[in-house]
Write an enzyme that holds these catalytic residues in place. Structure first.
Site, short mmCIF file in Angstrom:
data_model
loop_
_atom_site.label_atom_id
_atom_site.label_comp_id
_atom_site.label_asym_id
_atom_site.label_seq_id
_atom_site.Cartn_x
_atom_site.Cartn_y
_atom_site.Cartn_z
N GLY A 1 0.82 -1.22 0.00
CA GLY A 1 0.00 0.00 0.00
C GLY A 1 0.85 1.26 0.00
O GLY A 1 0.36 2.35 0.24
N ASP B 1 -1.53 7.80 -6.95
CA ASP B 1 -0.20 7.22 -6.71
C ASP B 1 0.81 7.66 -7.76
O ASP B 1 1.94 8.02 -7.43
CB ASP B 1 -0.27 5.67 -6.76
CG ASP B 1 -0.94 5.08 -5.54
OD1 ASP B 1 -1.63 5.82 -4.81
OD2 ASP B 1 -0.77 3.86 -5.31
O1 PMV Z 1 -3.12 0.37 -2.83
P1 PMV Z 1 -2.54 1.70 -3.01
O2 PMV Z 1 -1.69 2.14 -1.90
O3 PMV Z 1 -1.91 1.89 -4.32
O4 PMV Z 1 -3.72 2.77 -2.89
C1 PMV Z 1 -4.79 2.81 -3.71
C2 PMV Z 1 -5.65 3.98 -3.38
C3 PMV Z 1 -7.09 3.77 -3.78
O5 PMV Z 1 -7.74 5.00 -3.56
C4 PMV Z 1 -7.73 2.70 -2.93
C5 PMV Z 1 -7.21 3.35 -5.24
C6 PMV Z 1 -6.83 4.46 -6.21
O6 PMV Z 1 -6.48 4.11 -7.34
O7 PMV Z 1 -6.93 5.64 -5.87
#
Ligand code: PMV
Length: 309
Positions: A84, A130
């Protein structure tokens, strides 16, 4: 041949809600992924023949950006994968930048756009949070409209995300990794089913959006106590959406006595939580005792960059 690098990230406010266009805040951290590219006889990743199933992000980035001869790609990362903390975005960003550099050059915005296409292709429904924070670094605020410190806009279908720079001081967080790999796609799907069926879930998504707005104000004026309260509230709302887990709850509860606030970060399910604290060592001990792996991270790291040409 270029060596590029890109940072991992924490989402301070707004994960999941940002998929529906709600505001969110993400910060780049001092964990980085490095990518080296060489010409080669065959397409290779870390010495092995490239595989679409094992290297989905690298394969998709090559398809999108590269039109030349085979390449051998090496990656080296201090971002635990599937935690995450944005390791897939960092590899998409660092590789896209390296390939674009070989084709003549890149801007942060171009890398953010292409790396978002790579992530969307692999993950399905996704937001550009991200890939944008890994490209730009420091901190970003995503909003539905253009505001102060605007960087770029990314759109898909009917949604538009306006990415803004947040001028933040260096801040210390303790990350608590559960050690549980939880892919983002199924968690995003789980929330989508709830949002489509349930009015209460739609209200939670909007409340998370308001927390991100308040969080931006607290960040701008350095109000750490307020930031901690908002993190706690954001976590409770994410738990109600069903994206927390026993392991995450344990780490969040263990760190709160020594922190301004604590919440899960990213998609949830497993992955990681973050705590904002002045006493990182005490939070690290609490996380270890609760079965997690602590990582002290400084937020506000630089975005994608060329390390060597
Ligand atoms: O799993 P991660 O840390 O890449 O986070 C994803 C964040 C979300 O909001 C759940 C999905 C997104 O694409 O924004």
């Amino acid at each position: 041949m270029p060596i590029t690098s890109a940072p991992g990230k924490i989402i301070l406010f707004g994960e999941h809600a940002v998929v529906y266009g709600q505001p969110a805040v993400a910060l780049a951290v001092d964990l980085r992924l490095k990518c080296r590219i060489y010409f080669s006889e065959d397409f290779l990743v870390n010495g092995w023949k490239i595989s679409r199933s094992i290297n989905p992000y690298i394969s998709a980035a090559i398809d999108k950006v590269w039109r030349g001869p085979p390449l051998s790609i090496y990656t080296e990362s201090s971002i635990p994968s599937g935690s995450g903390l944005g390791s897939s975005a960092a590899v998409s960003v660092a590789l896209t930048a390296g390939l674009m550099h070989m084709r003549g050059g890149f801007t942060e915005r171009e890398v953010a756009e292409l790396a978002f296409e790579v992530e969307s292709e692999v993950q399905g429904r996704a937001s550009p949070i991200d890939t944008s924070v890994s490209s730009h670094g420091y901190g970003i605020f995503i909003d539905r409209k253009k505001g102060e410190d605007f960087l770029w806009m990314i759109e898909r279908d009917t949604l538009r995300w306006y990415i803004h720079h947040i001028p933040i001081e260096k801040m210390t967080f303790v990350i608590g990794y559960t050690g549980i790999h939880a892919p983002t796609g199924p968690l995003v799907e789980k929330v989508r089913t709830k949002v489509e069926r349930d009015e209460a879930a739609r209200t939670i998504i909007e409340e998370i959006g308001s927390i991100s707005e308040e969080g931006l104000r607290a960040l701008r004026c350095g109000d750490t106590v307020k930031l901690g309260d908002l993190m706690n509230r954001n976590h409770e709302l994410l738990s109600s959406l069903g994206v927390s887990s026993n392991a995450l709850e344990k780490l969040v509860r263990a760190s709160r006595p020594y922190a301004y606030g604590a919440k899960l970060t990213g998609a949830g399910g497993g992955g990681s939580m973050i705590a904002l604290t002045d006493t990182p060592d005490r939070v690290c001990d609490a996380i270890k005792s609760a079965g997690g792996e602590p990582i002290i991270a400084r937020a506000g790291a630089e975005g994608v960059r060329i390390e060597q040409i």
